[in-house]
Write a protein that holds these residues in place. Structure first.
Motif, PDB file in Angstrom:
ATOM      1  N   LEU A   1      -4.938   2.339   8.996  1.00 25.99           N
ATOM      2  CA  LEU A   1      -5.321   2.139   7.739  1.00 25.99           C
ATOM      3  C   LEU A   1      -5.958   0.890   7.459  1.00 25.99           C
ATOM      4  CD1 LEU A   1      -1.806   2.990   5.859  1.00 25.99           C
ATOM      5  CD2 LEU A   1      -3.947   4.338   5.803  1.00 25.99           C
ATOM      6  N   ASN A   2      -6.031  -0.088   8.257  1.00 22.68           N
ATOM      7  CA  ASN A   2      -6.619  -1.376   7.895  1.00 22.68           C
ATOM      8  C   ASN A   2      -7.829  -1.427   9.053  1.00 22.68           C
ATOM      9  OD1 ASN A   2      -5.015  -2.735   5.635  1.00 22.68           O
ATOM     10  ND2 ASN A   2      -3.466  -1.762   7.227  1.00 22.68           N
TER      11      ASN A   2
ATOM     12  N   ASP B   1       0.518   4.388   0.551  1.00 26.21           N
ATOM     13  CA  ASP B   1       0.275   5.367   1.587  1.00 26.21           C
ATOM     14  C   ASP B   1       0.936   4.752   2.865  1.00 26.21           C
ATOM     15  OD1 ASP B   1      -1.199   7.023   0.232  1.00 26.21           O
ATOM     16  OD2 ASP B   1      -3.252   6.397   1.084  1.00 26.21           O
ATOM     17  N   TYR B   2       0.897   3.588   3.132  1.00 22.59           N
ATOM     18  CA  TYR B   2       1.537   2.838   4.093  1.00 22.59           C
ATOM     19  C   TYR B   2       2.933   2.821   3.977  1.00 22.59           C
ATOM     20  CZ  TYR B   2       3.030  -0.438   7.910  1.00 22.59           C
ATOM     21  OH  TYR B   2       3.659  -1.070   8.980  1.00 22.59           O
TER      22      TYR B   2
ATOM     23  N   ASP C   1       0.907  -1.273   0.019  1.00 22.08           N
ATOM     24  CA  ASP C   1      -0.026  -0.129  -0.093  1.00 22.08           C
ATOM     25  C   ASP C   1       1.063   1.299   0.080  1.00 22.08           C
ATOM     26  OD1 ASP C   1      -1.465   2.253   0.715  1.00 22.08           O
ATOM     27  OD2 ASP C   1      -2.763   0.947   2.369  1.00 22.08           O
TER      28      ASP C   1
ATOM     29  N   GLN D   1      -0.176   2.708  12.691  1.00 18.42           N
ATOM     30  CA  GLN D   1      -0.488   3.315  11.603  1.00 18.42           C
ATOM     31  C   GLN D   1      -1.206   2.224  10.414  1.00 18.42           C
ATOM     32  OE1 GLN D   1      -0.938   6.561  10.419  1.00 18.42           O
ATOM     33  NE2 GLN D   1      -0.487   6.699  12.430  1.00 18.42           N
TER      34      GLN D   1
END
Length: 700
Positions: free
Chosen positions: A696-697, A324-325, A322, A692
């Protein structure tokens, strides 16, 4: 008065020599034979020769297609193809060097060639000799030995041209600025194969240049205006070192792979992946070239073109990461490394690295690296350092040490308490844990993991090696002690390569088992037990901790989740291949044995013992489990190695979360920090990576 018997004088008879008559007859017969042959050729074979005159040859011309793109796990574009205007040239079958130069000269007045395009002396000479007068002058200047070989036979045109080039280069040529521009164009055009298309300019082509070229196409035969592509990176430099690079058309095929790629059907000026993902998945990303049948008349003019196959754009890669991650991990890693530098803890450090993996599947969730030059302090992205650099990781490997001892039977889940006395060897500093000697009289396996007891691990090595310890005496290990411990370590991934789908992965560095005198390195066997001897990569560390997290399955890491066709007009097509999680081996410990280590790693974060090493992370919710590590290392200056290099510390961390249902495993290392560093930088990185990921998840 004349006498009556006077006779009239007779003419002298002409005589033609026989040889002349024979010669005339022979000429007549030869002439007759020639006429007969001409009649035969015209009447009998006339149609055949007419067909030969009208004959055409067919050639197959290929053309590159758009390269496949790369997407993250959420479908965001990481690597795309930016379309751009291009000026191209298709080389005719019968074109001469002088004609190519004429086109290049005219085209140079219509477009501006970048000065950055390299122009060699040979390029300048080839362009210079493409002018008829210059070539004739060079030919006249050839010496006799250059024009004729030792047997007196005239050399071929190719041989003579090489001498003409050599002579001209020796003399030197001076080109004006406009001629240099034309020479750059000429070099691209002349280097093309017959009937092939090359790009003259595809970067920074202006609308004015497109208009000017379009208006004068009749004056520049073979030149066209079209579109080309260049790799684009919407995420900037994030993951660039993992994604890799693609050669330009000017660079073409890498020299070290030239023959192999040519054998696969590539052309010399094809763009190919030259590193990492772009290289590893070249066969997927390159697509299939279009194929056009070109019919060429006997006089070398093109009579017909027919598309046989329109080509197929390269397939796309969908990654497990991902973006973003990934950016979050990159950001916190850099922040913490810069904090270490500001605190004076990283004067000898060459970087910091972090990696995250799904322990159940092997899917890589993030991989980041900061490489630092200790001398210049310059930093650069080095995510690949997670797979191609290895370090002494220290106590982070103790989970494998304890599980190895449990599987070996030297301790059991119900009987694993050992005394915690320091170990004294001859002529060697005392071997103990970080905490003061005598802090604990004895520890069980769970406690030893929480407080990171080196003594406990050395006692396990003594038992596995069937050695009896007597203070201040040499330890008599069995010769197989290294083999025993390393065999258990390798079950978790600490030793062999992980098999990640990226080129360039290295394996572990295993220290020597014997010294220069052939004696067993007994002290090093003790060091190995608590992670202070062999060196591992960070991807091996995350594979190891994942094996503990998932219940004993060593998973093969991977970064490409699936391969997907390119759809029409930028859409995605069908999935053509998906990565199936691969179990490399099952570690044969029992659930009770695993519970011992899992409880110890849980207590590393949530325990109550004073010397617990990661208690600051106990507020993370859901709870995580971990193991910290520090290892003695040294800074070796490659330019000025010394006998006594400065001592440094490798600070490492492995963990998984949530503890009761692991969905992420992480590994972090800050190599060569100051020996007295107390910054806990890796724990700050770990906190951000876990929290984080939860956010996100939506893990609660």
């Amino acid at each position: 008065m004349h006498s009556g018997n006077q006779q009239t004088p007779q003419r002298k008879k002409s005589k033609i020599p026989f040889r002349l008559n024979f010669l005339l007859l022979l000429v007549f017969l030869l002439f007759a034979a020639l006429m007969a042959q001409l009649a035969y050729l015209q009447v009998v074979n006339g149609d055949m020769f007419q067909a030969e005159v009208e004959r055409t040859d067919s050639s197959i011309v290929t053309k590159e297609v758009a390269r496949g793109q790369v997407y993250d796990s959420k479908g965001r574009l990481l690597v795309g193809n930016e379309p751009e205007s291009a000026i191209t040239y298709t080389k005719n079958a019968s074109v001469t060097a002088a004609q190519i130069r004429a086109v290049a000269d005219r085209l140079a007045t219509l477009i501006q060639m970048p000065d950055t395009i390299k122009l060699t002396k040979r390029d300048e000479v080839d362009y210079y000799l493409a002018k008829k007068e210059n070539l004739e002058a060079a030919g006249k200047a050839l010496t006799k030995s250059q024009k004729y070989n030792a047997a007196g036979d005239e050399r071929s045109g190719t041989e003579q041209y090489q001498f003409e080039v050599a002579n001209t280069m020796a003399k030197g040529v001076t080109l004006s600025k406009s001629e240099q521009d034309a020479a750059r164009i000429y070099a691209r055009m002349a280097g093309a194969y017959q009937l092939s298309t090359v790009t003259i300019k595809n970067s920074g082509v202006t609308a004015t240049e497109v208009a000017q070229v379009s208006e004068h196409l009749t004056e520049i035969p073979g030149v066209s205006v079209g579109t080309d592509w260049e790799r684009s990176y919407p995420n900037g430099n994030s993951m660039r070192s993992v994604i890799g690079s693609v050669s330009s058309e000017q660079q073409g095929l890498p020299e070290d792979e030239l023959n192999s790629l040519l054998a696969q059907g590539y052309s010399r000026n094809d763009r190919v992946g030259t590193s990492y993902l772009e290289k590893a998945y070249e066969g997927v990303l390159k697509g299939t070239k279009s194929r056009t049948q070109v019919d060429v008349h006997a006089n070398n003019s093109v009579t017909d073109e027919q598309t046989i196959y329109g080509g197929k754009a390269g397939d796309n890669l969908n990654l497990t990461i991902d973006s973003d991650y990934q950016k979050i991990v990159e950001k916190v890693l850099k922040e913490q490394f810069d904090r270490a530098k500001s605190a004076g803890d990283a004067q000898y450090s060459d970087g910091a690295y972090a990696i995250a993996m799904n322990p159940k599947t092997g899917a890589i969730l993030a991989m980041a690296g900061v490489q630092n030059d200790p001398k210049t302090k310059k930093e650069s992205d080095d995510a690949l350092g997670t797979i191609n650099r290895n370090f002494v990781m220290g106590s982070a490997v103790k989970g494998a040490t304890v599980l190895g001892a449990l599987m070996d039977g030297v301790i059991t889940p119900s009987s694993n308490t050992q005394v915690d006395d320091p170990i004294y060897l001859p002529a060697t500093p005392v071997k103990k844990s970080v905490y003061p000697a005598g802090t604990y009289s004895s520890l069980n396996a769970v406690q030893a993991l929480e407080v990171s007891s080196n003594i406990y691990m050395m006692n396990l090595a003594l038992k596995e090696g069937k050695a009896r310890y007597v203070p201040h005496q040499l330890i008599n290990f069995g010769n197989n002690v290294f083999t025993i411990m390393r065999s258990y370590f390798s079950m978790f991934g600490l030793g062999p390569k992980t098999g990640i789908d990226l080129p360039g992965e290295i394996g572990s560095y295993l220290g020597p088992t014997h010294n220069d005198e052939g004696q067993l390195n007994s002290g090093k066997a003790l060091d190995l037990s608590y992670g202070n001897y062999d060196q591992y990569t960070l991807v091996q560390m995350v594979q190891y901790i994942s094996t503990i997290a998932n219940g004993g399955y060593r998973m093969k890491p991977y970064i490409v989740q699936s391969i997907q066709e390119n759809g029409t007009e930028g859409t995605k097509g069908a999935i053509v291949d998906s990565t199936t999680p691969t179990i490399l081996n099952r570690v044969p410990f029992t659930q009770d044995e695993l519970n011992v280590v899992k409880q110890g790693m849980y207590n590393v974060v949530h325990g109550s013992m004073a010397w617990g090493t990661a208690h600051p992370l106990k507020d993370i919710t859901p709870a995580m489990s971990a193991k910290t590590g520090t290892a003695q290392s040294f800074y070796i200056d490659p330019d000025h190695p010394t006998a006594n290099p400065p001592e440094t510390t490798n600070s490492s961390f492995v963990g998984f979360a949530p503890s009761n249902d692991p969905q992420i495993a992480i590994a972090i290392v800050f190599p060569n920090l100051d020996a007295d560093s107390e910054g806990n930088y890796n724990q700050q990185v770990a906190r951000t990576m876990i929290e984080q990921y939860y956010k996100l998840n939506n893990i609660k």
